[in-house]
Design an enzyme around this catalytic site. Structure first.
Site, mmCIF file in Angstrom:
data_model
loop_
_atom_site.group_PDB
_atom_site.id
_atom_site.type_symbol
_atom_site.label_atom_id
_atom_site.label_comp_id
_atom_site.label_asym_id
_atom_site.label_seq_id
_atom_site.Cartn_x
_atom_site.Cartn_y
_atom_site.Cartn_z
ATOM 1 N N ARG A 21 59.939 42.362 79.397
ATOM 2 C CA ARG A 21 59.416 42.845 79.798
ATOM 3 C C ARG A 21 58.514 43.589 80.680
ATOM 4 O O ARG A 21 57.820 41.996 81.151
ATOM 5 C CB ARG A 21 58.733 43.638 78.046
ATOM 6 C CG ARG A 21 60.102 44.198 77.480
ATOM 7 C CD ARG A 21 59.109 43.836 76.169
ATOM 8 N NE ARG A 21 57.608 45.208 76.471
ATOM 9 C CZ ARG A 21 57.421 45.253 75.794
ATOM 10 N NH1 ARG A 21 56.649 44.699 74.478
ATOM 11 N NH2 ARG A 21 55.619 46.487 76.236
ATOM 12 N N SER A 23 55.318 43.895 80.849
ATOM 13 C CA SER A 23 53.888 43.901 80.650
ATOM 14 C C SER A 23 53.402 42.715 80.894
ATOM 15 O O SER A 23 53.893 41.226 81.062
ATOM 16 C CB SER A 23 53.396 44.158 78.836
ATOM 17 O OG SER A 23 53.896 42.842 78.101
ATOM 18 N N LYS A 91 59.015 39.709 66.037
ATOM 19 C CA LYS A 91 58.358 40.926 64.920
ATOM 20 C C LYS A 91 59.637 41.982 65.897
ATOM 21 O O LYS A 91 59.428 42.857 64.839
ATOM 22 C CB LYS A 91 57.063 40.937 65.039
ATOM 23 C CG LYS A 91 55.935 41.467 66.185
ATOM 24 C CD LYS A 91 54.879 41.173 65.809
ATOM 25 C CE LYS A 91 53.907 41.895 66.739
ATOM 26 N NZ LYS A 91 54.551 43.164 67.642
ATOM 27 N N ASP A 92 59.614 42.151 66.758
ATOM 28 C CA ASP A 92 60.196 43.524 68.017
ATOM 29 C C ASP A 92 61.812 43.467 67.681
ATOM 30 O O ASP A 92 62.450 44.248 67.973
ATOM 31 C CB ASP A 92 59.540 43.569 69.103
ATOM 32 C CG ASP A 92 58.080 43.341 69.380
ATOM 33 O OD1 ASP A 92 57.687 43.960 69.079
ATOM 34 O OD2 ASP A 92 58.000 43.168 70.502
ATOM 35 N N THR A 135 45.462 51.840 64.820
ATOM 36 C CA THR A 135 46.729 50.660 65.765
ATOM 37 C C THR A 135 47.915 51.613 65.711
ATOM 38 O O THR A 135 47.904 52.965 65.336
ATOM 39 C CB THR A 135 46.573 49.856 63.636
ATOM 40 O OG1 THR A 135 47.672 49.037 64.054
ATOM 41 C CG2 THR A 135 46.701 50.951 62.412
ATOM 42 N N SER A 137 50.550 50.500 64.532
ATOM 43 C CA SER A 137 51.515 50.070 63.080
ATOM 44 C C SER A 137 51.305 50.223 61.833
ATOM 45 O O SER A 137 50.606 50.544 61.350
ATOM 46 C CB SER A 137 51.041 48.341 62.845
ATOM 47 O OG SER A 137 51.900 47.893 62.121
ATOM 48 N N ARG A 139 52.346 49.013 59.101
ATOM 49 C CA ARG A 139 51.943 48.131 58.280
ATOM 50 C C ARG A 139 50.751 47.925 58.004
ATOM 51 O O ARG A 139 50.233 47.419 56.906
ATOM 52 C CB ARG A 139 53.603 46.846 58.607
ATOM 53 C CG ARG A 139 52.548 45.272 58.011
ATOM 54 C CD ARG A 139 52.968 44.161 58.922
ATOM 55 N NE ARG A 139 52.450 44.036 59.947
ATOM 56 C CZ ARG A 139 50.860 43.491 60.681
ATOM 57 N NH1 ARG A 139 50.410 43.296 59.330
ATOM 58 N NH2 ARG A 139 51.078 43.704 61.209
ATOM 59 N N ARG A 140 49.830 47.842 59.450
ATOM 60 C CA ARG A 140 48.378 47.154 59.789
ATOM 61 C C ARG A 140 47.692 49.405 59.161
ATOM 62 O O ARG A 140 46.987 48.434 58.359
ATOM 63 C CB ARG A 140 48.048 47.681 60.793
ATOM 64 C CG ARG A 140 48.549 45.811 61.200
ATOM 65 C CD ARG A 140 48.347 46.101 62.763
ATOM 66 N NE ARG A 140 48.573 44.335 63.210
ATOM 67 C CZ ARG A 140 49.640 44.182 64.829
ATOM 68 N NH1 ARG A 140 49.192 45.614 65.575
ATOM 69 N NH2 ARG A 140 49.752 43.284 65.167
ATOM 70 N N ARG A 157 48.566 53.924 71.600
ATOM 71 C CA ARG A 157 49.629 53.066 71.666
ATOM 72 C C ARG A 157 49.433 52.390 73.487
ATOM 73 O O ARG A 157 48.079 52.539 73.216
ATOM 74 C CB ARG A 157 50.970 54.426 72.444
ATOM 75 C CG ARG A 157 51.699 54.784 71.207
ATOM 76 C CD ARG A 157 52.362 53.938 71.191
ATOM 77 N NE ARG A 157 53.757 52.772 71.769
ATOM 78 C CZ ARG A 157 54.286 53.549 73.073
ATOM 79 N NH1 ARG A 157 55.176 54.442 72.080
ATOM 80 N NH2 ARG A 157 54.930 52.919 73.747
ATOM 81 N N GLY A 158 49.802 51.715 74.376
ATOM 82 C CA GLY A 158 49.652 51.238 75.077
ATOM 83 C C GLY A 158 49.677 49.870 75.833
ATOM 84 O O GLY A 158 49.467 49.632 74.006
ATOM 85 N N ASN A 159 49.067 49.139 76.317
ATOM 86 C CA ASN A 159 48.763 47.385 76.562
ATOM 87 C C ASN A 159 47.447 46.779 76.091
ATOM 88 O O ASN A 159 46.365 47.769 75.286
ATOM 89 C CB ASN A 159 48.654 47.267 78.146
ATOM 90 C CG ASN A 159 47.745 47.543 78.832
ATOM 91 O OD1 ASN A 159 46.800 48.149 77.855
ATOM 92 N ND2 ASN A 159 48.014 48.956 80.040
ATOM 93 N N ARG A 163 44.145 49.652 74.689
ATOM 94 C CA ARG A 163 44.449 49.533 73.118
ATOM 95 C C ARG A 163 42.658 49.480 72.918
ATOM 96 O O ARG A 163 41.797 49.409 72.055
ATOM 97 C CB ARG A 163 44.316 48.782 72.167
ATOM 98 C CG ARG A 163 46.362 49.159 72.130
ATOM 99 C CD ARG A 163 47.253 48.384 71.007
ATOM 100 N NE ARG A 163 48.289 48.954 71.573
ATOM 101 C CZ ARG A 163 49.314 49.076 70.423
ATOM 102 N NH1 ARG A 163 48.657 48.938 69.535
ATOM 103 N NH2 ARG A 163 50.203 49.835 71.192
ATOM 104 N N CYS A 268 60.585 47.082 61.664
ATOM 105 C CA CYS A 268 59.533 46.462 62.477
ATOM 106 C C CYS A 268 58.541 47.892 61.972
ATOM 107 O O CYS A 268 56.963 47.740 61.850
ATOM 108 C CB CYS A 268 60.248 46.226 63.824
ATOM 109 S SG CYS A 268 59.762 47.648 65.184
#
Length: 334
Positions: A21, A23, A91-92, A135, A137, A139-140, A157-159, A163, A268
């Site tokens: 990717r 990023s 994790k992705d 977040t 996520s 999960r978080r 969202r975002g890089n 964030r 995920c």
């Protein structure tokens, strides 16, 4: 899918192409793996930047079809021979391995923890009631609400730089080519993976490493997956370098964690945490399943005395079965 390539070095052909990717975090992770493979094999490499669905869609990750939004385009590039190696954040990755591809190496895992990046150096228990924590996520978010029901969880969202820039009083790091659009300084804190922050040299923004007793990480967090075609890269020296790069303790741990996730039939985006660790020669797997709003959690552990890959996989399946018997599917809406 679109891709761009860039040359690295003039070491003797045949070289290899590494998909990534675009990023800053992905490029950093991929560069580390590519450099290691090049150093061991003596081959040069090209980076092939591939744009994925997760990079171009602005909606919440939990609504983008869940698992695999960052992986599908990279995998297609591999299958179509656009690259020879693809580097993923483990994790992705979906737990089902596509036909024709194999995870050839899991380099040694780094920090598995989540990290709080808060205004004024605050820790989680110091955030004022009603604080806004960002977040992307579930999960978080669920575990944050379980620990601090008074917090407001904001989907972001975002890089990484974008964030971090959402935190009040923070300077926005200019990662990902300086991309930093959107709201700035509207949150009291964000939660990100410690591994990503440290790989980007942004550890100074961390105000607290969240203990797994408070927040279990995502299955595979802190790990990378180096994927190739089943037949290999076509370069014997690079294939040998991949075998050397593979870290057995990491592979055992992530095998258990991903087997659990697969048995739960969760992706995920599910509010599930899992972490396997070696304790006195045994592999201990701990998992938590949460109600999406954090109002209830289910936490269990199990042990494999002499794991090996088959034992690690059985451990994950066994613990998932125990969680399902205890009501995990109903709790998390799986």
């Amino acid at each position: 899918m679109s891709a761009a390539t860039e040359d690295h070095g003039t070491t003797p052909a045949p070289g290899f192409r590494v998909g990534t990717r675009g990023s800053a975090l992905a490029m950093t992770q991929t560069g580390t793996v590519a450099d290691a493979l090049a150093a061991t094999s003596g081959a040069g490499y090209e980076l092939v930047r591939v744009k994925t669905e997760g990079d171009v869609t602005s909606g919440p990750l939990s609504q983008l079809g869940g698992t695999g939004v960052f992986a599908a385009a990279l995998r297609l590039s591999l299958l179509e021979a656009g690259c020879d190696v693809a580097v993923h954040s483990l994790k992705d990755l979906p737990t089902t391995q596509p036909e024709g591809l194999v995870i050839a190496a899991t380099p040694a895992r780094v920090d598995v923890r989540d990290a709080l990046c808060a205004r004024d150096g605050l820790r989680l228990d110091e955030l004022p009631a009603g604080s806004k924590v960002g977040t992307g996520s579930p999960r978080r978010g669920a575990q944050l609400k379980a620990a601090r029901p008074d917090l407001q969880i904001v989907d972001i969202r975002g890089n990484v730089g974008t964030r971090l820039g959402r935190v009040a009083g923070s300077a926005r790091p200019q990662d990902d080519g300086g991309v930093g659009r959107g709201v700035h300084g509207d949150l009291d804190a964000v939660v990100l993976a410690a591994a990503g922050l440290e790989r980007l040299g942004l550890g100074e923004h961390i105000t607290e490493y969240l203990d797994p007793e408070v927040m279990l990480p995502a299955p595979g967090q802190g790990s990378l997956a180096v994927e190739v075609r089943t037949a290999g890269t076509g370069n014997a020296a690079v294939d040998a370098a991949l075998r050397e790069l593979d870290d057995e303790p990491t592979r055992l741990a992530i095998t258990a964690e991903r087997a659990l996730l697969g048995r739960l039939e969760a992706g995920c985006a599910a509010p599930i945490g899992a972490l396997a660790r070696e304790v006195d020669g045994a592999l201990v797997l701990t998992s938590v399943v949460c109600a999406p709003d954090g109002s209830s959690t289910l936490r269990r552990s199990a042990t494999a005395a002499a794991p090996g890959i088959d034992g690690a996989r059985e451990l994950g399946v066994r613990l998932a079965g125990e969680l399902l018997d205890a009501g995990a599917a109903e709790l998390a809406g799986l």
